[in-house]
Scaffold this motif. Structure first.
Motif, PDB file in Angstrom:
ATOM      1  N   CYS A   6       0.859  -1.189   0.000  1.00  0.00           N
ATOM      2  CA  CYS A   6       0.000   0.000   0.000  1.00  0.00           C
ATOM      3  C   CYS A   6       0.895   1.238   0.000  1.00  0.00           C
ATOM      4  O   CYS A   6       1.810   1.346   0.830  1.00  0.00           O
ATOM      5  CB  CYS A   6      -0.899  -0.007   1.234  1.00  0.00           C
ATOM      6  N   ILE A  46       0.390   4.019   1.153  1.00  0.00           N
ATOM      7  CA  ILE A  46       0.263   4.796   2.392  1.00  0.00           C
ATOM      8  C   ILE A  46       0.957   4.093   3.555  1.00  0.00           C
ATOM      9  O   ILE A  46       1.824   4.662   4.219  1.00  0.00           O
ATOM     10  CB  ILE A  46      -1.223   5.058   2.720  1.00  0.00           C
ATOM     11  N   SER A  47       0.571   2.840   3.813  1.00  0.00           N
ATOM     12  CA  SER A  47       1.117   2.112   4.958  1.00  0.00           C
ATOM     13  C   SER A  47       2.419   1.383   4.637  1.00  0.00           C
ATOM     14  O   SER A  47       3.160   1.008   5.554  1.00  0.00           O
ATOM     15  CB  SER A  47       0.090   1.103   5.473  1.00  0.00           C
ATOM     16  N   ASP A  95      -4.539  -0.069   0.016  1.00  0.00           N
ATOM     17  CA  ASP A  95      -5.267  -0.962   0.910  1.00  0.00           C
ATOM     18  C   ASP A  95      -6.508  -0.228   1.411  1.00  0.00           C
ATOM     19  O   ASP A  95      -6.450   0.966   1.742  1.00  0.00           O
ATOM     20  CB  ASP A  95      -4.395  -1.375   2.087  1.00  0.00           C
ATOM     21  N   GLU A 142      -8.356  -0.132   4.122  1.00  0.00           N
ATOM     22  CA  GLU A 142      -8.346   0.512   5.449  1.00  0.00           C
ATOM     23  C   GLU A 142      -7.564   1.819   5.415  1.00  0.00           C
ATOM     24  O   GLU A 142      -7.997   2.833   5.984  1.00  0.00           O
ATOM     25  CB  GLU A 142      -7.752  -0.437   6.479  1.00  0.00           C
ATOM     26  N   SER A 143      -6.429   1.829   4.733  1.00  0.00           N
ATOM     27  CA  SER A 143      -5.588   3.033   4.700  1.00  0.00           C
ATOM     28  C   SER A 143      -6.263   4.162   3.937  1.00  0.00           C
ATOM     29  O   SER A 143      -6.296   5.311   4.402  1.00  0.00           O
ATOM     30  CB  SER A 143      -4.244   2.695   4.060  1.00  0.00           C
ATOM     31  N   THR A 203      -9.347   5.620   5.729  1.00  0.00           N
ATOM     32  CA  THR A 203      -8.930   6.501   6.827  1.00  0.00           C
ATOM     33  C   THR A 203      -8.531   7.874   6.280  1.00  0.00           C
ATOM     34  O   THR A 203      -8.853   8.913   6.872  1.00  0.00           O
ATOM     35  CB  THR A 203      -7.750   5.882   7.590  1.00  0.00           C
ATOM     36  N   TRP A 204      -7.850   7.884   5.139  1.00  0.00           N
ATOM     37  CA  TRP A 204      -7.456   9.131   4.491  1.00  0.00           C
ATOM     38  C   TRP A 204      -8.683   9.943   4.081  1.00  0.00           C
ATOM     39  O   TRP A 204      -8.760  11.157   4.316  1.00  0.00           O
ATOM     40  CB  TRP A 204      -6.576   8.794   3.281  1.00  0.00           C
TER      41      TRP A 204
END
Length: 458
Positions: free
Chosen positions: A36, A38-39, A56, A58-59, A62-63
């Motif tokens: 991902c 981000i993560s 991903d 979840e990432s 959240t953004w």
């Protein structure tokens, strides 16, 4: 033959173990396309934005929920906030995991597709249509489906709540509450309450529907006649309804036959700590006002033995229940019947003094307030007043109140504590050789330092 098979199996296991031991010393690199952005971790549920970049789930959610409406990589504006599952990348990641099992990599499970705003809107439209034709069973099935989706993941729950589900379900509850009761209607009402407990706190529109006369009558009926889970959901909903702008709803609830008895029963025969707290809060809203209707409710609660029940609970209860029980007792002591019952109970003084500076600031405030209210009635009957003050002195009220003033407390609590100390001072002088209590305040920077000393009367 069997022994040769066992030898071959043992050899295979030994070969696999050697291979794992050899691989354990090697470093496995995750392909960049599987990470991902981000993560930087291996994606478990890859989704693609309208800009074509894959993250991903979840990432990136959240953004987006943080208020960002652009791609974190390309900085392009998003034409839609709904990410699209990337099944191709997900299948490639799963195959890669399988190929590298010897490195201890576990295959990521195929994720369930989360509910979308469009899905929620369609289900709510069907619920409203079922409500219009009074299709209880059809409505129950739809509500059960939404409840299952909300339980599936926090992401689903937020999506369901965000699309106004609580308001629609509350309006549906009110509509069916006005219909003739039958097994089908009762089942849909129970299902709606169960689903609503997943969506707290409710918005004003939802509370308005649940706070209607028909809805309150229905919830009280479920509170009296439902099974344990139904009673739990009913009291949680009642507490939520009364939590804001509750005066009119409190008066309506107090007039419903059996409502107060049902709430007290939940405290006397607890289902779980959650229901006990919810019932205490509902009662607190009913006794925290000085209106005529609330005073009648206070007297009725006292008749049901609530004062004694609260004192028994307070002997050994955790912080949250102690605070709520003290709040209710403080409300009941606002009426003469409540003060009289508290005065006559042997546990009152020991329990109240014990709770000061022992549980929390809120519990201390309630305890001092109750002691202060009890001191007011004793002025009218001096002989009884002396007995109560002696008992308070014997269980350490004087020392606790002194310590409270030195430690610091709110202005109203400080005034009540000071007044109580003055009432106790006459008795305390007899036990300290005629010393008189003198309380002074001194400013120390931005704060006040409260000092209590004893002076000789001579």
């Amino acid at each position: 033959m069997i022994s040769s098979w066992m030898r071959r199996r043992a050899a295979r296991h030994a070969g696999k173990k050697r291979e794992q031991d050899e691989n354990s010393g090697m470093e496995l690199t995750i392909p960049n396309d599987f990470r991902c952005p981000i993560s930087l971790d291996l994606m478990k549920d890859p989704v693609t934005l309208s800009t074509g970049t894959t993250f991903d789930r979840e990432s990136i959610e959240t953004w987006i929920e943080a208020g960002n409406h652009c791609c974190p990589i390309t900085k392009q504006a998003l034409t839609t906030l709904e990410p699209i599952p990337n099944h191709v990348i997900r299948k490639m990641i799963q195959d890669w995991c399988v190929d590298n099992q010897s490195y201890g990599i576990e295959r990521i499970p195929t994720p369930r597709i989360p509910v979308s705003s469009l899905d929620v809107s369609e289900m709510l439209s069907k619920v409203m249509a079922a409500k219009q034709v009074e299709d209880g069973e059809g409505c129950r099935v739809l509500v059960a489906k939404m409840k299952a989706l909300a339980k599936e993941s926090e992401r689903n729950r937020r999506c369901i709540v965000r699309n106004g589900t609580a308001s629609v379900l509350s309006a549906t509850f009110e509509a069916f509450a006005k219909a003739s009761f039958g097994d089908e209607i009762i089942q849909v009402l129970e299902e709606i309450l169960s689903a609503l407990t997943l969506m707290f706190p409710l918005d004003g529109d939802a509370k308005s529907h649940l706070g209607s006369t028909a809805s309150l009558h229905c919830m009280v009926w479920l509170l009296k006649c439902g099974d344990l889970s139904v009673r739990r959901n009913a009291v949680l909903a009642l507490k939520e309804v009364l939590s804001s702008d509750h005066q009119q709803k409190v008066e309506c609830l107090a007039q419903i036959e059996g409502a107060m008895e049902a709430l007290v029963k939940l405290i006397k025969e607890p289902i779980c700590p959650t229901t006990t707290k919810a019932s205490l809060m509902a009662i607190y809203y009913m006794v925290s006002s000085s209106s005529l209707a609330n005073r009648k409710a206070m007297a009725r609660f006292v008749e049901m033995g609530l004062v004694s029940l609260l004192l028994e609970i307070l002997v050994d209860s955790e912080r949250s229940i102690s605070e709520k029980a003290l709040g209710v007792l403080d409300g009941l002591c606002s009426c003469e019947e409540g003060r009289e019952n508290a005065y006559l109970h042997a546990l009152t003084m020991p329990v109240l003094v014990k709770k000061i500076l022992r549980v929390s600031d809120l519990a201390t405030e309630f305890s001092v307030s109750i002691l202060w209210k009890l001191s007011k009635i004793e002025k009218r009957e001096e002989e009884e007043g002396v007995d109560v003050l002696v008992e308070a002195l014997q269980v350490g009220a004087f020392q606790k109140l002194l310590l409270l003033l030195q430690v610091g407390c709110g202005e109203r609590t400080k005034e009540k504590a000071t007044e109580l100390l003055k009432l106790l001072n006459q008795l305390h002088r007899d036990r300290t050789g005629g010393l008189r209590l003198r309380c002074t305040e001194a400013r120390l920077g931005p704060q006040f330092l409260f000092r209590c000393t004893f002076d000789s009367p001579n």
